[in-house]
Design an enzyme around this catalytic site. Structure first.
Site, mmCIF file in Angstrom:
data_model
loop_
_atom_site.group_PDB
_atom_site.id
_atom_site.type_symbol
_atom_site.label_atom_id
_atom_site.label_comp_id
_atom_site.label_asym_id
_atom_site.label_seq_id
_atom_site.Cartn_x
_atom_site.Cartn_y
_atom_site.Cartn_z
ATOM 1 N N HIS A 1 -1.583 1.244 8.799
ATOM 2 C CA HIS A 1 -0.269 1.864 8.608
ATOM 3 C C HIS A 1 -0.361 3.040 7.618
ATOM 4 O O HIS A 1 0.151 4.134 7.886
ATOM 5 C CB HIS A 1 0.679 0.764 8.104
ATOM 6 C CG HIS A 1 2.062 1.193 7.756
ATOM 7 N ND1 HIS A 1 3.156 0.873 8.529
ATOM 8 C CD2 HIS A 1 2.557 1.893 6.692
ATOM 9 C CE1 HIS A 1 4.258 1.357 7.963
ATOM 10 N NE2 HIS A 1 3.925 1.977 6.844
ATOM 11 N N GLU A 2 -1.050 2.825 6.497
ATOM 12 C CA GLU A 2 -1.135 3.894 5.488
ATOM 13 C C GLU A 2 -1.965 5.071 5.992
ATOM 14 O O GLU A 2 -1.676 6.221 5.659
ATOM 15 C CB GLU A 2 -1.713 3.365 4.169
ATOM 16 C CG GLU A 2 -0.939 2.230 3.517
ATOM 17 C CD GLU A 2 0.545 2.468 3.366
ATOM 18 O OE1 GLU A 2 0.967 3.637 3.291
ATOM 19 O OE2 GLU A 2 1.299 1.479 3.343
ATOM 20 N N GLY B 1 0.814 -1.204 0.000
ATOM 21 C CA GLY B 1 0.000 0.000 0.000
ATOM 22 C C GLY B 1 0.845 1.251 0.000
ATOM 23 O O GLY B 1 2.053 1.192 0.253
ATOM 24 N N ASP C 1 11.595 10.218 14.271
ATOM 25 C CA ASP C 1 10.348 10.218 13.496
ATOM 26 C C ASP C 1 9.477 11.432 13.799
ATOM 27 O O ASP C 1 8.344 11.523 13.337
ATOM 28 C CB ASP C 1 9.563 8.926 13.791
ATOM 29 C CG ASP C 1 9.190 8.815 15.261
ATOM 30 O OD1 ASP C 1 9.650 9.652 16.065
ATOM 31 O OD2 ASP C 1 8.433 7.888 15.612
ATOM 32 N N VAL D 1 8.356 12.231 16.730
ATOM 33 C CA VAL D 1 7.437 11.916 17.827
ATOM 34 C C VAL D 1 8.272 11.624 19.073
ATOM 35 O O VAL D 1 9.167 10.777 19.043
ATOM 36 C CB VAL D 1 6.568 10.684 17.470
ATOM 37 C CG1 VAL D 1 5.723 10.250 18.654
ATOM 38 C CG2 VAL D 1 5.699 10.976 16.255
ATOM 39 N N THR E 1 -2.127 -3.152 6.945
ATOM 40 C CA THR E 1 -1.511 -2.312 5.907
ATOM 41 C C THR E 1 -2.292 -1.000 5.817
ATOM 42 O O THR E 1 -1.716 0.085 5.757
ATOM 43 C CB THR E 1 -1.501 -3.052 4.562
ATOM 44 O OG1 THR E 1 -0.816 -4.288 4.742
ATOM 45 C CG2 THR E 1 -0.806 -2.238 3.485
HETATM 46 N N1 ARG Z 1 5.110 -1.375 3.003
HETATM 47 C C1 ARG Z 1 4.056 -0.500 3.365
HETATM 48 C C2 ARG Z 1 4.555 0.943 3.582
HETATM 49 O O1 ARG Z 1 5.724 1.239 3.732
HETATM 50 C C3 ARG Z 1 3.260 -0.950 4.558
HETATM 51 C C4 ARG Z 1 3.660 -2.161 5.320
HETATM 52 C C5 ARG Z 1 2.650 -2.455 6.382
HETATM 53 N N2 ARG Z 1 2.980 -3.594 7.207
HETATM 54 C C6 ARG Z 1 2.068 -4.520 7.590
HETATM 55 N N3 ARG Z 1 2.376 -5.440 8.445
HETATM 56 N N4 ARG Z 1 0.871 -4.519 7.113
HETATM 57 O O2 ARG Z 1 3.804 1.897 3.598
HETATM 58 ZN ZN ZN Z 2 5.017 3.024 5.458
HETATM 59 CA CA CA Z 3 10.672 9.172 18.261
#
Ligand code: ARG
Ligand code: ZN
Ligand code: CA
Length: 352
Positions: A168-169, A127, A192, A194, A165
């Protein structure tokens, strides 16, 4: 009891598919919305496994994601669009996915909706998410590989089978960096942005550590959603990350705060002579009402709270008094929704 502050984030999911397997089901989409709501409310089951040293830093971010009920023209919607594309290589992660004229789907006004495109990606990318201020205004949003969206259907392959995912996004969308910092080199010297996330250098890609691990000087918060840890081993945003996300919300994505994308659409198509009457509003204990209707068949009656969650749902006959005991429900503003086939009548109810 102090009240939980919640920000509603209206979401539209654009499914852009080439072969029919990529045209994932509504249920699979809903499973992803559920994961977002758990992860952004500190409500997931992995929380309990977070090491004691980080327990005090777990944030209830207070975002509630709702599939849009109102589209940009004010019509009612499922919050899902579906487009067949001729791109069979993988339109995910390309600029084209954001444009109907290029085989994708135009964004709904990103000031009002969080746009999520779901598609096949060329290569193994899971993503991408746009940072605030990054990229063209009409391409704001996130894109997720259909194999990693939601928790069943096409998304059953570990380690990306629990919808993280997307979590995270969405973090990136609200300006969160990876824990190892923005550039991925010299990471023990890079932050980061934070304060309460320990400086770290390891991305934990395809890993599921346990206990205390180090890559710089302090123990790594490997279970943070902004690492590359396996879905099953991610569990938290920190309090500092929450602050940074609210900064992004207030400064870059403030339109979401007064979006009407999740409000009920008033119906104009209600049959002549049909009426939902509330007898006494605001309501103290008993909500008394009557549905007047030509047809005798039952109506579905729902009392929906401000988060869009029904607190009461039952079938009731028309043309007879109905009384709902509201004492179990917290005070506040609710919507009473009466529906029968295509007809939906919505009234605002205040419980005092
Ligand atoms: N590779 C993606 C990014 O850098 C997200 C990875 C998310 N990891 C997960 N375990 N779903 O944005
Ligand atoms: Zn990422
Ligand atoms: Ca930090």
């Amino acid at each position: 009891m102090t009240e939980r502050m919640v920000v509603n984030i209206p979401v539209v999911v654009h499914v852009v598919w080439n072969s029919s397997v990529e045209n994932i089901s509504n249920e699979q989409i809903l499973s992803q919305i559920d994961v977002l709501n758990e992860d952004f409310s500190a409500g997931n089951i992995q929380i309990g496994g977070i090491p004691a040293i980080f327990q005090a830093l777990i944030a209830d971010v207070g975002f509630h994601f709702c599939l849009a009920s109102k589209d940009p023209s004010g019509n009612s919607t499922t919050g899902i669009t579906r487009t067949q594309t001729s791109n069979n290589i993988g339109i995910g992660g390309t600029s084209a996915i954001h444009h109907s004229s290029q085989g994708g789907h135009d964004a709904w006004n990103p000031d009002k909706y969080l746009n999520i495109w779901v598609a096949k990606f060329a290569g193994g990318i899971g993503g991408v998410g746009s940072f605030p201020g990054e990229g063209p205004a009409d391409e704001q949003g996130i894109e997720i590989n259909y194999k990693q969206f939601g928790t069943f259907g096409t998304a059953t392959n570990p380690p990306y089978h629990l919808g993280r995912t997307c979590t995270h996004e969405v973090g990136h969308y609200f300006n969160l960096n990876h824990l190892w910092g923005p550039s991925a080199n010299s990471c023990c010297n890079e932050d980061d942005g934070v304060a309460d996330t320990p400086v770290s250098c390891e991305d934990y890609l395809s890993e599921c550590p346990s206990g205390t691990t180090f890559s710089c000087t302090a123990p790594d918060m490997w279970m943070n959603f902004m690492n590359y840890t396996d879905d099953a081993c991610m569990a938290m945003f920190s309090l500092g990350q929450k602050l940074r996300m609210y900064d992004a919300l207030n400064n870059f994505r403030a339109g979401l705060l007064n979006s009407d994308g999740c409000q009920a659409v008033a119906t104009e198509e209600q049959a002549v002579g049909t009426e939902l009457r509330i007898l006494g509003n605001p309501v103290r204990a008993q909500l008394n009402l009557e549905i007047r209707s030509q047809t005798g068949s039952p109506w579905k009656l729902e009392l929906v709270n401000m988060l869009g969650i029904p607190v009461f749902c039952e079938a009731k006959m028309a043309n007879a008094p109905v009384s709902i005991d509201c004492q179990p429900f917290p005070r506040g503003i609710y919507f009473l929704v009466a529906s029968q086939n295509e007809t939906r009548i919505v009234k605002r109810v205040i419980l005092i």
